[in-house]
Motif scaffolding. Structure first.
Motif, mmCIF file in Angstrom:
data_model
loop_
_atom_site.group_PDB
_atom_site.id
_atom_site.type_symbol
_atom_site.label_atom_id
_atom_site.label_comp_id
_atom_site.label_asym_id
_atom_site.label_seq_id
_atom_site.Cartn_x
_atom_site.Cartn_y
_atom_site.Cartn_z
ATOM 1 N N ASN A 383 38.403 38.519 31.823
ATOM 2 C CA ASN A 383 38.340 37.421 32.786
ATOM 3 C C ASN A 383 37.055 37.385 33.592
ATOM 4 O O ASN A 383 37.044 36.848 34.683
ATOM 5 C CB ASN A 383 39.508 37.494 33.775
ATOM 6 C CG ASN A 383 40.789 37.098 33.123
ATOM 7 O OD1 ASN A 383 40.773 36.389 32.112
ATOM 8 N ND2 ASN A 383 41.895 37.550 33.667
ATOM 9 N N PRO A 388 37.321 29.683 32.495
ATOM 10 C CA PRO A 388 38.453 29.509 31.577
ATOM 11 C C PRO A 388 38.641 28.071 31.115
ATOM 12 O O PRO A 388 39.306 27.842 30.107
ATOM 13 C CB PRO A 388 39.661 29.966 32.403
ATOM 14 C CG PRO A 388 39.184 30.141 33.777
ATOM 15 C CD PRO A 388 37.726 30.304 33.751
ATOM 16 N N THR A 389 38.053 27.113 31.812
ATOM 17 C CA THR A 389 38.246 25.749 31.339
ATOM 18 C C THR A 389 37.231 25.361 30.272
ATOM 19 O O THR A 389 37.374 24.329 29.636
ATOM 20 C CB THR A 389 38.095 24.742 32.492
ATOM 21 O OG1 THR A 389 36.820 24.937 33.084
ATOM 22 C CG2 THR A 389 39.173 24.913 33.515
ATOM 23 N N ASN A 395 37.266 32.729 24.777
ATOM 24 C CA ASN A 395 38.478 32.149 25.337
ATOM 25 C C ASN A 395 39.505 31.861 24.255
ATOM 26 O O ASN A 395 40.699 32.042 24.454
ATOM 27 C CB ASN A 395 38.148 30.859 26.079
ATOM 28 C CG ASN A 395 37.597 31.132 27.460
ATOM 29 O OD1 ASN A 395 37.706 32.262 27.948
ATOM 30 N ND2 ASN A 395 37.021 30.142 28.089
ATOM 31 N N ASN A 398 41.110 35.098 23.182
ATOM 32 C CA ASN A 398 42.034 35.568 24.207
ATOM 33 C C ASN A 398 43.326 34.802 24.202
ATOM 34 O O ASN A 398 44.396 35.373 24.332
ATOM 35 C CB ASN A 398 41.392 35.419 25.574
ATOM 36 C CG ASN A 398 40.605 36.611 25.906
ATOM 37 O OD1 ASN A 398 40.964 37.690 25.482
ATOM 38 N ND2 ASN A 398 39.537 36.447 26.629
ATOM 39 N N GLY A 399 43.199 33.481 24.080
ATOM 40 C CA GLY A 399 44.409 32.681 24.028
ATOM 41 C C GLY A 399 45.228 33.047 22.803
ATOM 42 O O GLY A 399 46.459 33.085 22.848
ATOM 43 N N LEU A 402 48.011 36.364 22.237
ATOM 44 C CA LEU A 402 49.451 36.330 22.401
ATOM 45 C C LEU A 402 50.134 35.649 21.224
ATOM 46 O O LEU A 402 51.290 35.911 20.928
ATOM 47 C CB LEU A 402 49.807 35.593 23.688
ATOM 48 C CG LEU A 402 49.331 36.274 24.953
ATOM 49 C CD1 LEU A 402 49.603 35.419 26.157
ATOM 50 C CD2 LEU A 402 50.041 37.607 25.094
ATOM 51 N N SER B 557 42.412 32.764 34.852
ATOM 52 C CA SER B 557 42.361 33.425 33.554
ATOM 53 C C SER B 557 42.560 32.407 32.455
ATOM 54 O O SER B 557 43.016 31.290 32.671
ATOM 55 C CB SER B 557 43.435 34.499 33.462
ATOM 56 O OG SER B 557 44.629 33.914 33.039
ATOM 57 N N ILE B 558 42.216 32.812 31.284
ATOM 58 C CA ILE B 558 42.234 31.920 30.140
ATOM 59 C C ILE B 558 43.642 31.445 29.833
ATOM 60 O O ILE B 558 43.866 30.325 29.407
ATOM 61 C CB ILE B 558 41.615 32.632 28.925
ATOM 62 C CG1 ILE B 558 41.831 31.830 27.650
ATOM 63 C CG2 ILE B 558 42.175 34.017 28.746
ATOM 64 C CD1 ILE B 558 41.133 30.536 27.635
ATOM 65 N N ASP B 559 44.601 32.303 30.104
ATOM 66 C CA ASP B 559 45.964 31.929 29.761
ATOM 67 C C ASP B 559 46.452 30.726 30.564
ATOM 68 O O ASP B 559 47.440 30.104 30.219
ATOM 69 C CB ASP B 559 46.905 33.126 30.001
ATOM 70 C CG ASP B 559 46.458 34.331 29.209
ATOM 71 O OD1 ASP B 559 45.803 34.108 28.183
ATOM 72 O OD2 ASP B 559 46.749 35.456 29.621
ATOM 73 N N ARG B 561 44.636 28.060 31.175
ATOM 74 C CA ARG B 561 43.887 26.840 30.885
ATOM 75 C C ARG B 561 44.768 25.695 30.429
ATOM 76 O O ARG B 561 44.643 24.586 30.944
ATOM 77 C CB ARG B 561 42.793 27.111 29.854
ATOM 78 C CG ARG B 561 41.812 25.975 29.822
ATOM 79 C CD ARG B 561 40.686 26.259 28.913
ATOM 80 N NE ARG B 561 41.076 25.943 27.553
ATOM 81 C CZ ARG B 561 40.252 26.002 26.537
ATOM 82 N NH1 ARG B 561 39.024 26.401 26.725
ATOM 83 N NH2 ARG B 561 40.650 25.695 25.336
#
Lengths: 447, 754, 325
Positions: A383, A388-389, A395, A398-399, A402, B557-559, B561
């Motif tokens: 982070n 993050p946008t 990014n 990272n997304g 999960l 954080s990216i999560d 977004r």
């Protein structure tokens, strides 16, 4: 037209490169390595790939506010062209080339009854009335069509060039390296044309959690990667060159101070320095909210700061190399002779030292590029990377982290980021190798 | 594995090459002998690898716990964030309650099975005797006016014979003195953990310990988060704080506090100001657990804090478990307290509980589980995978693994997927007593204020932000869109007619269907409101451009977004441009405190099941900017405040219900919040984990649960058979790849010989 | 020699001072002590009194740099900067903002970090040198070209992919090792296999290439040619001459990172939830625990300085021509 900070720096970078090119044109000691590069197949192919990426990045660096739009939004040329992609969002995950969502949902059928199943996508494969039967032939047909269109486009372009070229250049064009380059360019253009064509009808890399097209994300990330890889260097170069040369040339207390500065900076674990600075940027932005009304401006500022901080933490290595080289050079006979003849120190620095350390600078620039692109991904994981946008491969990875835990697994975001990033970094690494071989006097003898 | 194998191969080859170099034998002979040895070596490695694979086939190679724990009644849980405090006077978050609620025992607790939530005695003999007093201290009879009540007195009697867990702070030597209360330097130097103090002792729990803890709440150095609240209730609390301000923590033992007194060994009395029926809920929270004075004396010895030996890390309680290992960097272990008092599993519950098998253990002595291991687990992937492998006994469901675990049936109900059912996993769902909302800063010039224009704008936004979609995208449908402040399960929540008429309308115009059938108003209604508010089409008349609103959040954080993008999309429906201002937590707090935020999302988790605990979030005197309270929207409406003051101290009654509905109506009309949603908790439990019933108020649930260890061991074996063939395949491919290398090498050697 | 070491250590004092000032400025420009208190005290019911208490407990209740109210030299010593800096230089890291003693935590967490980092380094070194030697042995053959291409490909993959992929396949699909976690003593081995493997693997690309260039440089040298002309076989020259000489830069390169191994790997540790200093740092960054971050920055700098010193000393040990003065 709106010029963001990073845009401006990119334009500056282009100007600098052009100026450098003009300046070095016809210089013999530069010509030989350049020729060596141009003879290397791997070098030229990777250069073509790199240029292709750079082209996309440049398209994405021309920002403007659409005239007819009241949304107060800043978009780039690339966004403008990809408007359908941008606006054809689905509800949530869908697989590449899918016509339905990836997970089952409660649907209301036409007759008002409820059913638990896979709803059709709003945009992906909308033109098909019966996806089960029509999808595969339709995709194949569209691929062939797209490839053909792309091929004819590049073919036409090549023909045009061939006709315009004079005989002397034609001979050059017939060399095996040129042929490979053309083959690669041909393949790339027709392939990407086909991809673009297909993406008008399908989500070629699927969609992410909120239904955004992954292909669009991956393409948008190119600019971020390039900006980090190049602007960081642009920012750190003046500092590294000036300090390195000065320390090596003047020695004494100048050297002591510069050595102190870079050892101090070097001894701080880089990640921590970056983390602290990013926190500071956030505070700055929080305190000056009025200046950052648009998401894209905020993201851009953070990107710029990230480049600057990475620059601050990474200039020390090059600085040390330059210092050592300058120490060596100043004992050289021609430098000694020049100073004995009373040439001013500034002139010696500019005329004798600087040109003779340029190969080190060049090599370190191309070598740093790929590691910076890779570093971005890692920083985003903790982070402290880009905003993050904004779109970036880090990014995306990272997304996607999960998503690996899902069953069935959602693999396309990760794969898309992997493919694009790998292509860029591989091309950069290969090119860096060739450049190093060409410019490094120690290595030129090997091959 | 492959790589290790590879490297070992390589190193062997190297070793061989090194060994061989000085050998003075003829070169041709050497070549053949070398090749033979190489082949021999490879085959030996290959075969030994396959043999060991076969031997491992039946074992669980991926078991993260010691083998010998397999058949013990050990419960495996996880924690993602290390608890900051385990001192019952200080801790105030769920991650901390997970631990301390098993260790400390307040006088009362919530009944495990009964609903609605009911407070029952824990260490107390019976419910407290409550009496109302006048200003002069005279007792009032029943049925007096609330305004006459100056004080309320609670007399609590605890059970005799309850003992503390064995603890060094209570250890005594032969003379009867405390063994570790005057540690010398060497002893402190030598200690690294509490377990280094070998001797332990125990003593009986007394009423004085409860009083002592109330004094601790008042001590400024202990920094209890509820000290500010208790100041308003407990008599003499504030004075006591000032009195002990500069004194040591241990000094409070001998200084009496007016509002809390021990009457005898087993009885104590708390006196609070006015009438405050919710106080009984406080008495069921860990804040009011007993604390032996010995603990403070022991832990405040200089030098122990430097070793992380403090009350925050090593609790001392009377509960069913004691902290055996506290390594917040890796794991925390609770062991059964050998001195735990007599407490048995409840014998009655809701009617369907018996059928669900929740009463099988009725009347048996608690607890059932001998040891609880909490492992630090920050990443969701390993956590979920380990749960599926059987190495965690319970798990929540991350949004990303939802599809794998849950499916919806035709009628919209949730059920486990066949794969989960096959594993014997059980699902528990419950609507949490918490609320997530989007708040407007009522002090803001654009969205705030009481003007009709601002109100219409807020109402329009309330319609546009489609929380049904939010729930379905981000929480996989695990939530209920909120119709007002109160979540289901709290008194005053109206599940029949209580829709928010400014945002919802009845499907087909019919009223009195369940709330779930109400429908969000069409976006056109919101656009109409925007026009009425003067922002037709979302255009700000001042700038002639789209209205810009600011969304303040801590999420960077990216999560997050996708979530931020989603919010932007919602506002875009009205033509409003939403700018996300993400900052760190501190800046966010500061903005909230100074009133510089515009739109924010926040949540509230009930402290106790009473509507007062929710409505006070909008009480004018709690406003964040003026009074530093919890009213983050800085909402102030005199009528609302009047009703709140009236409702606050009432017992649940018809009248209170009516007032609550009036208050709901005011807030819905003013719309200082966009009522977000009430999350639904979904938890998964393996089949061997018994006696589970969700209880949102109680935290001391571990003592009721049971583990079927044989079942667990069997399932784990089934699920964790290692897969070896890719390894074997990999090494085979590697050996094949070596052949051309060896060939080239031979050619080289031959060439150099020639 | 001793004199040299003492002098170097003295030189490092201004360096550490610089680091200290830099981090101090960075962190306190961002955050005031009030912010920190609020951050650590949590959300519910925070008052001015509790903030004041917190600041007093953690030593933030004095001015930052200059205490105008105090007397004499206390104007300087009664400040946050002075007190916190002196603590650092004496290696008394104090209490973290969240309430635990940092020194004790660091002592405890350094070992797991080392348990991951040291095997990764050693195994990585061995593997890399083996591959590099093989590539030199087979130089100018298709094997070498294949090797170089493979190296570049391995280098071009982000380390995140190695971790995600490794955890997915070996941990989840093949079920050969626990997915994450850690244990004390020998029980730690099963947890360490995967991170070490991934660590080694992700370093192969760049490592092999680097060692290959070192070896090649050595191979080109005259004495090697002489040796070959003397009739030594390729392997003999490699092992008797090239390897020992190339080991000098390799070893000194390793020595400089040795102390930093204690700091652990940020990403690896948090992915595998190994309770080392790397994950400690990440947690501190994420929860903005500035006391910990400052301690870690300082520790990192100290270890770096030690690493530099060790490098110099190791030069004199392996190469008699270098003399320290």
């Amino acid at each position: 037209m709106v010029v963001l900070w990073t845009d401006a720096l990119i334009y500056l970078l282009i100007v600098v490169i052009l100026a450098l090119g003009l300046y070095l044109r016809g210089k013999e000691h530069i010509k030989r390595p350049l020729q060596q590069i141009s003879r290397s197949k791997i070098g030229m192919v990777s250069l073509v790939v790199l240029l292709f990426f750079v082209l996309i990045g440049l398209l994405d660096s021309v920002h403007f506010k659409p005239a007819d739009d009241k949304k107060n939004e800043i978009i780039s040329l690339l966004d403008d062209w990809a408007t359908p992609l941008r606006e054809h969002g689905e509800k949530t995950y869908s697989a590449p080339f899918a016509t339905t969502l990836y997970s089952k949902e409660m649907m209301t059928l036409a007759d008002g009854s409820m059913q638990w199943g896979y709803p059709r996508l709003e945009f992906g494969g909308r033109h098909l009335s019966n996806p089960e039967i029509e999808k595969v032939p339709d995709i194949l047909q569209k691929t062939v069509y797209g490839l053909a269109q792309g091929a004819s486009l590049i073919g036409f372009f090549m023909l045009l060039m061939w006709m315009l070229l004079v005989e002397q250049h034609k001979r050059f064009m017939r060399s095996s390296t040129a042929k490979t380059v053309w083959a690669v360019a041909f393949f790339m253009v027709s392939f990407s044309y086909a991809l673009i064509y297909l993406s008008g009808y399908y989500h070629v890399f699927g969609t992410d959690k909120v239904g955004e097209d992954v292909f669009y994300q991956a393409v948008k990330s190119i600019r971020t990667g390039l900006v980090i890889g190049t602007l960081t260097t642009l920012i750190m170069l003046p500092m590294a060159i000036i300090f390195g040369i000065l320390a090596g040339f003047f020695r004494g207390w100048v050297d002591d101070i510069i050595q102190y500065i870079y050892t101090t900076l070097n001894s701080i674990p880089g990640v921590l320095l970056i983390a602290a600075s990013i926190l500071m940027v956030q505070v700055y932005m929080a305190n000056h909210e009025a200046a950052f009304t648009s998401v894209i401006v905020r993201a851009d500022t953070r990107l710029l700061f990230l480049c600057m901080i990475l620059g601050v933490t990474s200039w020390t290595g090059l600085c040390r190399l330059l210092r050592a080289e300058t120490l060596k050079l100043r004992e050289m006979e021609y430098v000694q002779a020049a100073s004995a003849l009373g040439v001013k120190q500034g002139a010696i620095l500019l005329r004798h030292i600087l040109p003779n350390v340029m190969h080190i600078v060049l090599i370190s620039v191309v070598l740093d590029f790929s590691s910076l692109v890779l570093a971005e991904a890692v920083l985003s994981y903790i982070n402290i990377g880009v905003d993050p946008t904004s779109y970036s491969w880090g990014n995306m990875i990272n997304g996607a982290r999960l998503e690996m835990a899902r069953e069935p697994i959602v693999w396309w975001s990760l794969t898309a980021a992997f493919v694009f990033m790998f292509a860029l970094v591989l091309a950069a690494n290969l090119f860096a190798d060739v450049v190093q071989d060409a410019f490094d006097p120690r290595r030129s003898g090997n091959e | 594995m492959t790589l290790l194998l590879m490297s070992s191969l390589l190193s062997r080859q190297l070793l061989y090459a090194l060994l061989y170099l000085p050998l003075p034998c003829s070169r041709m002979k050497m070549k053949t002998c070398k090749a033979r040895v190489l082949v021999l070596m490879l085959s030996v490695i290959f075969w030994s690898a396959s043999f060991s694979c076969a031997a491992w086939e039946s074992e669980e190679l991926n078991n993260p716990y010691p083998e010998d724990e397999n058949n013990q009644a050990v419960l495996y849980e996880s924690f993602s964030e290390r608890p900051k405090h385990l001192d019952p006077a200080v801790s105030y978050s769920n991650s901390e309650y997970t631990f301390i609620a098993q260790i400390y025992e307040p006088p009362f607790q919530y009944h495990y099975l009964k609903r609605p939530y009911q407070v029952v005695p824990l260490t107390a003999v019976r419910m407290p005797e409550v009496s109302y007093l006048t200003l002069k201290g005279e007792k009032l009879g029943n049925g007096v006016n609330d305004s006459d009540i100056a004080f309320t007195e609670y007399i609590i009697e605890i059970q005799p014979g309850i003992r503390y867990q064995p603890h060094p702070a209570l250890a005594k030597n032969i003379q009867g003195d405390y063994k570790y209360h005057q540690l010398d330097k060497a002893q402190i130097e030598a200690a690294t953990s509490l377990n280094d103090f070998k001797a332990t002792g125990s003593r009986e729990l007394t009423a004085e310990d409860y009083v002592y803890q109330i004094k601790r709440l008042a001590h400024p150095k202990i920094q209890s988060p509820i000290a500010e609240i208790m100041k308003n209730y407990i008599v003499g609390f504030d004075d006591y704080s000032k009195q002990v301000k500069d004194k040591a923590k241990t000094a409070i033992r001998d200084l009496p506090i007016e509002g809390a007194t021990a009457l005898n060994r087993y009885q104590y009395r708390i006196r609070i100001k006015g009438k405050y029926p919710q106080f009984i809920y406080w008495l069921a929270m860990p804040f009011f657990s007993p604390m032996p004075w010995e603990a403070d004396v022991f832990y405040s010895q200089k030098g122990l804090a430097d070793k992380n030996i403090t009350l925050d890390w090593f609790p001392i309680g009377t509960g069913p478990y004691l902290m055996a290992e506290n390594n917040p960097n890796r794991r925390m272990i609770l062991l059964k307290n050998p001195l735990f008092h007599v407490e048995s599993y409840p014998t009655e519950g809701e009617p369907e509980d018996a059928q669900k098998g929740l009463l099988v253990d009725a009347g048996k002595q608690l607890p059932f589980i001998d040891k609880v291991v909490f492992m630090l687990e920050k990443e969701t992937i390993p956590y979920w995978t380990k749960f599926l492998q059987g190495y965690y006994d319970a798990s929540g469901i991350a949004s990303d693994s939802f599809d794998q675990a849950i499916q919806f049936t035709g009628s919209g109900d949730v059920a486990l997927t066949p794969t989960m059912l096959e594993k014997g996993i059980q699902l528990q769902t419950s609507v949490a007593t918490s609320s997530f909302y989007m708040g407007f800063n009522m002090l803001d010039a654009i969205v705030g204020g009481t003007t009709e224009q601002a109100r219409k704008l807020r109402q329009a936004i309330a319609i546009a932000v489609d929380y049904e979609e939010y729930i379905s995208i981000f929480t996989n449908g695990r939530g209920v869109a909120a119709q007002g402040i109160l979540p289901p399960g709290i008194y005053g929540f109206d599940d029949k007619t209580g829709i928010n008429p400014y945002v919802y309308e009845w499907l087909n115009g019919k009223a009195a269907a369940p709330v779930g059938k109400a429908q969000r108003k069409k976006i056109d209604a919101a656009r109409q409101l925007m026009t009425e508010a003067g922002y037709a089409g979302g255009i700000d008349p001042k700038t002639k451009e789209a209205l810009i609103l600011y969304f303040d959040t801590t999420t960077t954080s990216i999560d997050d977004r996708p979530r931020m993008n989603w919010y932007r999309k919602q506002f875009e429906k009205l033509g409003i441009k939403l700018v996300i201002r993400g900052t760190d937590y501190n800046r966010f707090q500061e903005k909230m405190r100074t009133g510089n935020a515009q739109i924010f999302v926040w949540g509230w988790n009930a402290d106790y099941p009473d509507p007062e605990n929710f409505f006070f979030l909008l009480y004018g005197a709690n406003s964040k900017v003026q009074h530093g309270g919890e009213n983050a929207a800085n909402y102030h409406n005199p009528e609302f405040d009047r009703l709140f003051e009236q409702m606050r101290n009432m017992n649940n009654s018809e009248q209170r219900y009516r007032i609550i509905q009036q208050m709901q109506e005011i807030v819905r009309h003013d719309a200082p919040w966009v009522f977000g949603y009430h999350p639904k908790n979904f938890s998964l439990f393996h089949g061997w984990y018994k006696n589970i019933k969700p209880n949102l108020m109680a935290n001391n649930l571990l003592k009721y649960t049971r583990i079927n260890t044989a079942d667990r061991a069997e399932k784990r074996r089934q699920w964790n058979k290692p897969v070896f063939w890719p390894l074997v395949l990999g090494s085979a491919v590697f050996v094949l790849m070596l052949i051309p290398a060896i060939n080239t090498y031979r050619r080289r050697v031959r060439k150099s010989i020639q | 020699m001793t004199q040299y070491i003492i002098r170097r250590l003295l030189y490092s004092l201004p360096l550490l001072m610089g680091v200290n000032i830099l981090t101090f400025v960075l962190f306190f420009v961002v955050n005031s002590p009030d912010d920190m208190a609020r951050m650590q005290l949590g959300q519910k019911h925070v008052t001015g009194q509790s903030i004041a208490n917190w600041k007093q407990q953690h030593g933030y209740d004095v001015p930052l740099l200059w205490n105008a109210d105090a007397q004499g030299e206390k104007k300087i010593t009664d400040t946050i900067f002075y007190q916190k800096s002196v603590g650092l230089f004496l290696f008394r890291f104090g209490v973290s903002d969240s309430g635990r003693n940092i020194g004790a935590d660091i002592k405890e967490r350094a070992w797991p970090s080392l348990a991951v980092a040291l095997p990764t380094l050693l195994v990585g070194l061995l593997v890399n040198i083996c591959f590099a030697l093989m590539m030199v042995l087979f130089r100018n053959s298709y094997l070498e070209h294949a090797g170089i291409v493979l190296c570049v490909i391995l280098m071009s993959i982000s380390s995140l992919f190695y971790i995600i992929g490794g955890q997915f396949f070996i941990g989840k699909v093949l079920r050969l090792v626990p997915i994450s976690g850690y244990d004390d003593g020998m029980a730690a081995i099963k947890f360490l296999i995967l991170p070490v493997l991934i660590g080694v693997f992700s370093g192969i690309g760049s490592g092999v290439r680097w060692y290959r260039t070192l070896f090649l440089e050595e191979v080109e040298k005259d004495y090697v040619r002489t040796a070959r002309a003397k009739g030594l076989t390729e392997t003999q020259t490699l092992f008797q001459h090239v390897l020992p000489n190339a080991m000098i830069p390799i070893l000194t390169g390793v020595v400089v990172v040795l102390p930093l191994l204690f700091m652990g790997s940020l990403i690896m540790e948090s992915f595998f939830s190994i309770p080392g200093l790397g994950s400690y740092t990440i947690d501190a960054i994420n929860s903005q625990d500035f006391a910990i971050v400052r301690a870690m920055v300082f520790l990192g700098s100290v270890l770096y300085v030690i690493g530099l010193l060790l490098t110099d000393i190791s030069y004199t040990l392996v190469d008699p021509r270098v003399r320290l003065s």
